[in-house]
Design an enzyme around this catalytic site. Structure first.
Site, PDB file in Angstrom:
ATOM      1  N   SER A 291      46.870  71.180  31.442  1.00 44.14           N
ATOM      2  CA  SER A 291      46.029  71.202  30.254  1.00 44.14           C
ATOM      3  C   SER A 291      45.366  72.560  30.008  1.00 44.14           C
ATOM      4  O   SER A 291      46.042  73.563  29.845  1.00 44.14           O
ATOM      5  CB  SER A 291      45.001  70.077  30.376  1.00 44.14           C
ATOM      6  OG  SER A 291      44.206  69.987  29.239  1.00 44.14           O
TER       7      SER A 291
ATOM      8  N   GLY B 174      34.656  65.442  37.622  1.00 42.91           N
ATOM      9  CA  GLY B 174      35.852  64.778  38.154  1.00 42.91           C
ATOM     10  C   GLY B 174      37.010  65.751  38.301  1.00 42.91           C
ATOM     11  O   GLY B 174      38.082  65.382  38.770  1.00 42.91           O
TER      12      GLY B 174
HETATM   13  C1  16G Z   1      39.599  65.419  32.145  1.00 40.48           C
HETATM   14  C2  16G Z   1      39.671  64.293  31.144  1.00 40.48           C
HETATM   15  C3  16G Z   1      38.761  64.579  29.982  1.00 40.48           C
HETATM   16  C4  16G Z   1      37.355  64.812  30.474  1.00 40.48           C
HETATM   17  C5  16G Z   1      37.331  65.878  31.540  1.00 40.48           C
HETATM   18  C6  16G Z   1      35.976  65.927  32.201  1.00 40.48           C
HETATM   19  C7  16G Z   1      41.598  62.949  30.553  1.00 40.48           C
HETATM   20  C8  16G Z   1      42.998  62.945  30.048  1.00 40.48           C
HETATM   21  N1  16G Z   1      41.031  64.144  30.646  1.00 40.48           N
HETATM   22  O1  16G Z   1      40.086  66.611  31.607  1.00 40.48           O
HETATM   23  O2  16G Z   1      38.799  63.468  29.140  1.00 40.48           O
HETATM   24  O3  16G Z   1      36.514  65.198  29.428  1.00 40.48           O
HETATM   25  O4  16G Z   1      38.267  65.564  32.552  1.00 40.48           O
HETATM   26  O5  16G Z   1      35.992  66.862  33.211  1.00 40.48           O
HETATM   27  O6  16G Z   1      41.030  61.917  30.876  1.00 40.48           O
HETATM   28  P1  16G Z   1      34.815  66.928  34.270  1.00 40.48           P
HETATM   29  O7  16G Z   1      34.773  65.607  34.985  1.00 40.48           O
HETATM   30  O8  16G Z   1      35.176  68.068  35.140  1.00 40.48           O
HETATM   31  O9  16G Z   1      33.554  67.175  33.508  1.00 40.48           O
HETATM   32 MG    MG Z   2      44.510  68.698  27.535  1.00 40.30          MG
END
Ligand code: 16G
Ligand code: MG
EC number: 5.4.2.3
Length: 570
Positions: free
Chosen positions: A93, A527
């Protein structure tokens, strides 16, 4: 992935003694010799621990070969178990070009079921000599009939490492006797679409790129035909493609819809590096335009992320101020339009908007109080929003970062079918709704599809980008990261809006929030990175910045901060 979390923590079954009696049939059905031989060709670096996170596995590409092979194995098992086509997407991504990642797509184009995410983590982390045992364990637990056929479709983004890694996925699929179709270069949402089409007997669409382009473009052109000439009459849009797959696919597609919209592509991968100083993630997090794009005042622009599943819009006003239009404002435009259509058709179908804690407070207030649309909040991560949105006849979900779509229940489709008997005006609205449904990618948030939905709505409503932006004013906000020794000490509740542990942290946040007007703040462990994220909003940018800094200090003190103390100033 960040966080070197201990293997026994994330994969308890792998640490257990191997006492399960392996049925003779299972051994016969799996060619263990071939699995061992091929696995050795995709050997796991000893000691490396990764976790299937919110968006699958993600780390430096050079550490992923064994993960890809094993996800091929797992996809074949999942396909046998569900008797359906399973998807595997190779992408990281918006991460830097050197990274890569992989995620599995379930039968209806959805994210992998949570119990299988755990299997994915166990399988990826098993040391070479334990891998077969974990594979058999998963098959037994999930009662997989190994004699069942398996079919897996594979897609990949434009990273230099993606082609070889997707070949490793295919090796995994074939060693378990699975069949595959390699779509080659695809956006992530296109792969979700293919999986959905294949498992619904073609009812959702044709599982080819041509099928995708035609379905969306036909719906878009039909909609545009119904627009009267107001707003931005000459419909053109500047698109920053993050130097990624979105550029290739948009270029392939543009002639299908060019009678309704002309797109000008920037950061198309011909020069710059993937996601470097461009793309939706860059624009949203820095709140500034991408490099490599010339923008005149009041020109409508948008950015995709590296795998084209996110989109944000923006423009410069006549005074030279930059305006970002993020996922919240996109959700507002879409849900307002859909609600108006329902009113016109005279239907009592319900509509709901799903957001996360990151949604700007002004957007929630506008939706609830002005649009009278119910709003729900879930944890971060598309699967949570998607799941909640399925509860409504029309469920619109968007993360502030630009990832989202709308889902329509069969009740909506039934109503449209019955609309033949309605009076002319209502029938027209029902037809519009039918085309809008076709234009959305209901399998996953999709930058190309969302872009066309937005462009169609702006045309139909005769709205300029400034008028859209003026629906409400975002509260100033700030996001920060804090390094801690172990981010798991932070646990949250109430859709991540409140911290449960460590003790005292939520109380400290409450006290800080009270000092500012229109303020709100929360913290959550990321996450996808080994950090704690901090969000704050308030009535002025200065207040939002102060609040975010003070909350960062509280996290640092109460949740085991490491390295330098958070400094004020940004
Ligand atoms: C991932 C998630 C996205 C979320 C991001 C948060 C999917 C396909 N992608 O990229 O939706 O906003 O994680 O990231 O679910 P973080 O937990 O590092 O803040
Ligand atoms: Mg993406």
């Amino acid at each position: 992935m960040g966080g070197e979390w201990g293997q026994s923590d994330i994969c308890p079954e792998a640490a257990q003694e191997w006492t399960v009696q392996v049925g003779q049939d299972l051994l016969v059905d799996m060619d263990l010799g071939a699995i061992t031989k091929y696995s050795a060709l995709h050997a796991k670096p000893s000691g490396l621990i990764l976790q299937y996170g919110t968006a699958g596995f993600r780390t430096k590409a050079e550490h992923l070969d064994h993960v890809m092979f094993r996800m091929g194995l797992l996809a074949a098992l999942r396909s046998k178990q569900t008797k359906s086509t399973i998807g595997v997407m190779v992408t990281a991504s918006h991460n830097p070009e050197e990274d890569n990642g992989v995620k599995l797509v379930d039968p209806l184009g959805e994210m992998l079921a949570p119990s299988w995410e755990e299997h994915a983590t166990c399988l990826a982390n098993a040391e070479e000599q334990d891998m077969q045992r974990v594979l058999i364990d998963i098959s037994e637990k999930e009662a997989v009939n190994l004699q069942q056929d398996a079919f897996v479709v594979v897609g990949r983004d434009t990273r230099p490492s993606s082609e070889k890694l997707s070949q490793s996925v295919i090796d995994g699929v074939t060693v378990l006797g699975g069949q595959f179709h390699d779509y080659g270069l695809l956006t992530t949402p296109q792969l979700h679409y293919m999986v959905y089409c294949r498992n619904t007997g073609g009812r959702y669409g044709k599982a080819t790129l041509e099928g995708y382009y035609q379905k969306l473009s036909k719906a878009f052109v039909e909609l545009i035909k119904q627009a009267s000439c107001s707003g931005d009459e000459y419909r053109s849009l500047k698109v920053d493609c993050a130097n990624g797959i979105g550029a290739l696919k948009l270029r392939e597609m543009e002639h299908y819809f060019s009678q309704g919209l002309s797109v000008q592509l920037f950061n198309d991968g011909s020069k710059g590096k993937l996601n470097h100083l461009c793309g939706a993630d860059f624009v949203k997090s820095h709140q500034k335009p991408p490099h490599g794009m010339e923008i005149k005042s009041n020109e409508r622009c948008c950015s995709f992320d590296g795998d084209a599943d996110r989109i944000v819009y923006y423009y410069y006003d006549a005074d030279g101020h930059f305006h970002l239009i993020d996922g919240d404002k996109i959700a507002t435009l879409i849900s307002s339009f859909l609600k108006e259509l329902l009113v016109e058709i005279g239907e009592s179908l319900n509509i709901g908007v799903v957001q996360t804690a990151y949604a700007n407070g002004s957007s929630t207030q506008y939706l609830e109080e002005v649009m009278k649309v119910p709003v729900y909040c879930t944890k971060t991560g598309v699967k949570h929003l998607h799941h909640k949105a399925q509860e409504f006849d029309i469920g619109v979900y968007f993360e502030a970062n630009g990832h989202g779509t709308a889902l329509f229940s069969t009740a909506v489709e039934m109503k449209i079918k019955q609309s033949e008997q309605l009076e002319e005006k209502k029938r027209k609205a029902a037809k519009m709704l039918e085309n809008i449904i076709d234009l959305f990618n209901q399998a996953a948030g999709d930058a190309i599809s969302d872009m066309l939905v937005i462009e169609a709505i702006l045309a139909l409503k005769g709205l300029t980008v400034q008028q859209w932006d003026a629906l409400y004013t975002d509260l100033p906000n700030r996001q920060l990261k804090v390094q801690v020794a172990d981010r798991r000490v932070i646990s949250t509740t109430n859709a991540e809006r409140q911290a449960v542990t460590p003790p005292g942290l939520q109380e400290a946040i409450n006290d800080l929030v009270k000092k500012y007007k229109l303020s709100r703040a929360f913290v959550r462990p990321s996450g996808t990175e080994d950090v704690v994220r901090v969000y704050a909003e308030a009535d002025s940018q200065e207040s939002a910045d102060h609040l975010a800094h003070e909350v960062s200090l509280a996290v640092f003190q109460l949740a085991g901060g490491i390295g330098e103390r958070p400094q004020p100033g940004f």
